[in-house]
Design an enzyme around this catalytic site. Structure first.
Site, mmCIF file in Angstrom:
data_model
loop_
_atom_site.group_PDB
_atom_site.id
_atom_site.type_symbol
_atom_site.label_atom_id
_atom_site.label_comp_id
_atom_site.label_asym_id
_atom_site.label_seq_id
_atom_site.Cartn_x
_atom_site.Cartn_y
_atom_site.Cartn_z
ATOM 1 N N LYS A 1 0.879 -1.181 0.000
ATOM 2 C CA LYS A 1 0.000 0.000 0.000
ATOM 3 C C LYS A 1 0.914 1.229 0.000
ATOM 4 O O LYS A 1 1.342 1.687 1.050
ATOM 5 C CB LYS A 1 -0.895 -0.021 1.236
ATOM 6 C CG LYS A 1 -2.197 0.764 1.118
ATOM 7 C CD LYS A 1 -2.080 2.211 0.700
ATOM 8 C CE LYS A 1 -1.639 3.153 1.802
ATOM 9 N NZ LYS A 1 -1.481 4.556 1.303
ATOM 10 N N GLU B 1 9.187 1.943 11.022
ATOM 11 C CA GLU B 1 10.305 2.868 10.734
ATOM 12 C C GLU B 1 9.695 4.256 10.772
ATOM 13 O O GLU B 1 8.945 4.625 9.867
ATOM 14 C CB GLU B 1 10.884 2.599 9.339
ATOM 15 C CG GLU B 1 11.557 1.256 9.158
ATOM 16 C CD GLU B 1 12.928 1.182 9.787
ATOM 17 O OE1 GLU B 1 13.463 2.225 10.217
ATOM 18 O OE2 GLU B 1 13.458 0.068 9.865
ATOM 19 N N CYS C 1 14.242 10.997 6.662
ATOM 20 C CA CYS C 1 13.991 10.743 8.089
ATOM 21 C C CYS C 1 15.256 10.822 8.943
ATOM 22 O O CYS C 1 15.185 11.177 10.107
ATOM 23 C CB CYS C 1 13.307 9.401 8.254
ATOM 24 S SG CYS C 1 14.140 8.088 7.394
ATOM 25 N N GLU D 1 9.549 16.939 14.459
ATOM 26 C CA GLU D 1 10.108 16.692 13.131
ATOM 27 C C GLU D 1 9.457 17.638 12.121
ATOM 28 O O GLU D 1 8.244 17.637 11.960
ATOM 29 C CB GLU D 1 9.856 15.239 12.729
ATOM 30 C CG GLU D 1 10.487 14.896 11.404
ATOM 31 C CD GLU D 1 10.265 13.448 11.023
ATOM 32 O OE1 GLU D 1 9.125 12.994 11.087
ATOM 33 O OE2 GLU D 1 11.259 12.784 10.673
HETATM 34 P P1 NAP Z 1 2.483 9.173 7.049
HETATM 35 O O1 NAP Z 1 1.458 10.203 6.823
HETATM 36 O O2 NAP Z 1 2.564 8.533 8.354
HETATM 37 O O3 NAP Z 1 2.233 8.089 5.922
HETATM 38 C C1 NAP Z 1 3.001 6.930 5.740
HETATM 39 C C2 NAP Z 1 2.149 5.852 5.125
HETATM 40 O O4 NAP Z 1 1.095 5.508 6.029
HETATM 41 C C3 NAP Z 1 1.457 6.263 3.836
HETATM 42 O O5 NAP Z 1 1.324 5.152 2.981
HETATM 43 C C4 NAP Z 1 0.097 6.701 4.333
HETATM 44 O O6 NAP Z 1 -0.867 6.638 3.335
HETATM 45 C C5 NAP Z 1 -0.150 5.673 5.419
HETATM 46 N N1 NAP Z 1 -1.083 6.082 6.450
HETATM 47 C C6 NAP Z 1 -1.290 7.329 6.946
HETATM 48 N N2 NAP Z 1 -2.223 7.289 7.922
HETATM 49 C C7 NAP Z 1 -2.608 5.995 8.043
HETATM 50 C C8 NAP Z 1 -3.547 5.306 8.869
HETATM 51 N N3 NAP Z 1 -4.273 5.961 9.770
HETATM 52 N N4 NAP Z 1 -3.677 3.982 8.725
HETATM 53 C C9 NAP Z 1 -2.940 3.319 7.826
HETATM 54 N N5 NAP Z 1 -2.058 3.900 7.004
HETATM 55 C C10 NAP Z 1 -1.889 5.228 7.119
HETATM 56 O O7 NAP Z 1 3.925 9.672 6.747
HETATM 57 P P2 NAP Z 1 4.394 10.505 5.508
HETATM 58 O O8 NAP Z 1 3.952 11.899 5.728
HETATM 59 O O9 NAP Z 1 4.013 9.827 4.260
HETATM 60 O O10 NAP Z 1 5.986 10.371 5.616
HETATM 61 C C11 NAP Z 1 6.742 11.199 6.392
HETATM 62 C C12 NAP Z 1 7.110 10.556 7.705
HETATM 63 O O11 NAP Z 1 7.711 9.291 7.505
HETATM 64 C C13 NAP Z 1 8.130 11.340 8.473
HETATM 65 O O12 NAP Z 1 7.755 11.386 9.821
HETATM 66 C C14 NAP Z 1 9.405 10.541 8.316
HETATM 67 O O13 NAP Z 1 10.360 10.695 9.309
HETATM 68 C C15 NAP Z 1 8.902 9.157 8.282
HETATM 69 N N6 NAP Z 1 9.865 8.291 7.601
HETATM 70 C C16 NAP Z 1 10.584 7.397 8.353
HETATM 71 C C17 NAP Z 1 11.515 6.583 7.755
HETATM 72 C C18 NAP Z 1 12.293 5.596 8.535
HETATM 73 O O14 NAP Z 1 12.827 4.690 7.939
HETATM 74 N N7 NAP Z 1 12.400 5.686 9.833
HETATM 75 C C19 NAP Z 1 11.716 6.672 6.393
HETATM 76 C C20 NAP Z 1 10.980 7.599 5.666
HETATM 77 C C21 NAP Z 1 10.043 8.398 6.284
HETATM 78 P P3 NAP Z 1 -1.289 7.946 2.508
HETATM 79 O O15 NAP Z 1 -0.029 8.637 2.124
HETATM 80 O O16 NAP Z 1 -2.020 7.369 1.369
HETATM 81 O O17 NAP Z 1 -2.131 8.776 3.411
#
Ligand code: NAP
Ligand code: MG
Length: 468
Positions: A169, A244, A278, A376
């Site tokens: 997904k 992650e 990240c 962040e």
């Molecule tokens: P996000 O909003 O948490 O989304 C990540 C994924 O989760 C997307 O596929 C999103 O889908 C899905 N998602 C969101 N809400 C959900 C829910 N309630 N239930 C199930 N799935 C859900 O994060 P983002 O804004 O895309 O990415 C940025 C964040 O990722 C930052 O905090 C960054 O630090 C973190 N990150 C961490 C790493 C690591 O390896 N530690 C690597 C990269 C990024 P949709 O986009 O379709 O809403």
């Protein structure tokens, strides 16, 4: 490529629903495609397909699984141009940047996983028992938009190699590149249901997948808030969960450090991908007495980073992914000024008609308790914080809910001592180079589990002990 279907049970199928999600190029604000907005029926079908495929796939001889994944790597390599194109368009990156930072390292990493799998001891004799490592079953991979290809391959490749079946997904903001992955899977001819691409919104299909009782493992990369929600739901029926999550990583410049090296590493990490990384070292900890010298150098070096339209030249910094992120980052920059930090470089971003551009921003006189030092921001924003002595530097570095990464720069005899005291999953010291084949993951609110290396592979394997 047609983007009006999803790839489930070995076929391109129409979504059961009739709604669409628009995909926007953040560099131009143009809608480039529309993709299906999946629903519960699509989720149920994907899970059923993956569940039915598991028995055969998990019992397929390892050599066969390896050769299919190898063929997938070859097919992806053959599609480098398409993969690059969609990362450019949906993430707003320049061509060489997309190719060299988003595609090539992750295609290369597939071979690392294959080699690890070849050497891995799936059965191990002990005294009066032996241990078998077995796949979990149906793996759901939920991935973010910031590395729309790499975050996917880091999950699906080890999951498939170890005999799990997969439902991917991807983020609704960057689904296009994953269609090329599904196309490659289809070309290789994996048995139906082994890999499924489910398209939709995280809050909808992502949520449904994390609750689904026939899912055995959820591997999530994204924000800490979404990770906690997904993890909590998944735990209700005792699924395995790996997370992650976010970070607010420190870079410590110790006395005697090579400042040029320290700043190169720090600024590369903060400005890379318009700050949407990240592991970025967004808190720069400097000795009080070197504050002015380092500030001056930070400004000089920041000017060297390329910022602007990714369609015209190589740019490390350009647009951020969406209006939501643009607004978010802008409000953090305003907050920093309100909190009393000094804006050393950059400005409050202004929305323009072309895209969601945010140039580099450096704050100094930052106190670690400020919001801009604790939360962040996920944009190209650096906070300079001073410290009195080494002990205080370590204390400030660890004074965060996160623990993803850190940089430690200084004399050899000191860096090891400090690195050992940092509460983070990854520490880069001096000229140390990041390596995708090493374990990667966070302490504290930055996550659970690891990706990469043998440890990353093992997240997809459960342990059976057989007494004889
Ligand atoms: P996000 O909003 O948490 O989304 C990540 C994924 O989760 C997307 O596929 C999103 O889908 C899905 N998602 C969101 N809400 C959900 C829910 N309630 N239930 C199930 N799935 C859900 O994060 P983002 O804004 O895309 O990415 C940025 C964040 O990722 C930052 O905090 C960054 O630090 C973190 N990150 C961490 C790493 C690591 O390896 N530690 C690597 C990269 C990024 P949709 O986009 O379709 O809403
Ligand atoms: Mg279970």
């Amino acid at each position: 490529m047609n983007f009006d279907k999803m790839y489930i049970n070995g076929e391109w199928i129409k979504s059961d629903g009739k709604e669409w999600i628009e995909v926007e190029n953040p560099a131009t604000k143009k809608i480039i495609e529309k993709v299906p907005r999946g629903n519960q029926e699509d989720v149920d079908f994907a899970v059923k397909s993956a569940k039915e495929a598991f028995e055969n796939w998990s019992n397929t001889p390892l050599e066969e699984r390896i050769s299919m994944v190898k063929a997938l790597g070859d097919e992806l390599k053959a599609r480098t141009k398409d993969l690059t194109r969609y990362v450019m368009e949906e993430l707003g990156r320049s061509e060489d940047y997309a190719l060299n930072s988003h595609i090539i390292p992750y295609i290369d990493n597939i071979d690392d996983y294959i080699n690890l799998t070849k050497e891995y001891e799936f059965e191990k004799e002990e005294s009066n028992y032996y241990i078998r490592k077995e796949p979990y079953g149906v793996v759901v991979a939920i991935t973010p938009w910031n590395y729309p290809f790499g975050q996917v391959t880091k999950k699906i490749i080890p999951a498939l190699l170890t005999g799990n079946t997969v439902i991917l997904k991807p983020s609704q903001y960057t689904p296009l590149v994953t269609y090329i992955i599904a196309e490659a899977v289809d070309k290789v001819g994996f048995p139906k249901g082994v890999f499924n691409l489910l398209i939709g919104r995280g809050s909808e299909v992502g949520d449904m997948l994390s609750k689904h009782q026939d899912v055995d493992l959820v591997t999530f990369t994204g924000s800490t808030s979404a990770g906690i929600k997904i993890g909590t739901q998944a735990m209700k029926d005792v699924k395995k969960v790996t997370l992650e999550l976010g970070g607010k990583s420190p870079a410590i410049i110790l006395k005697g450090a090579d400042i040029d090296i320290a700043l190169k590493k720090t600024l590369d990490s903060v400005y890379n991908n318009t700050g949407q990384t990240c592991i970025a070292f967004t808190r720069l900890l400097v000795p009080q007495e070197d504050k002015e010298t380092i500030e001056k150098k930070v400004v000089e070096k920041t000017k060297e980073y390329s910022f602007g339209d990714p369609q015209t030249a190589y740019r490390m910094i350009g647009p951020v992914i969406s209006k939501r992120q643009f607004d978010n980052i802008t409000s953090y920059i305003k907050k920093g000024i309100e909190e009393g930090a000094t804006l050393l470089f950059g400005e409050i971003p202004e929305s323009d008609k072309t895209g969601y551009y945010i140039g580099p921003v450096v704050f100094t006189d930052v106190k670690n308790h400020m919001t801009i030092a604790q939360e962040e921001i996920f944009g190209p924003v650096l906070c300079i914080i001073t410290y009195k002595d080494k002990e205080e530097a370590i204390k400030i570095a660890n004074d965060t809910i996160f623990g993803l990464s850190a940089g430690v720069f200084g004399l050899e005899k000191e860096v090891k001592e400090v690195a050992n005291k940092i509460k983070a999953g990854i520490v880069v010291t001096n000229t140390g180079e990041f390596n995708h084949n090493a374990p990667f993951g966070g302490y504290k609110h930055s996550g659970i589990g690891r990706e990469g290396g043998k440890e990353g592979l093992e997240e997809f394997l459960q342990i059976k002990t057989i007494f004889k």
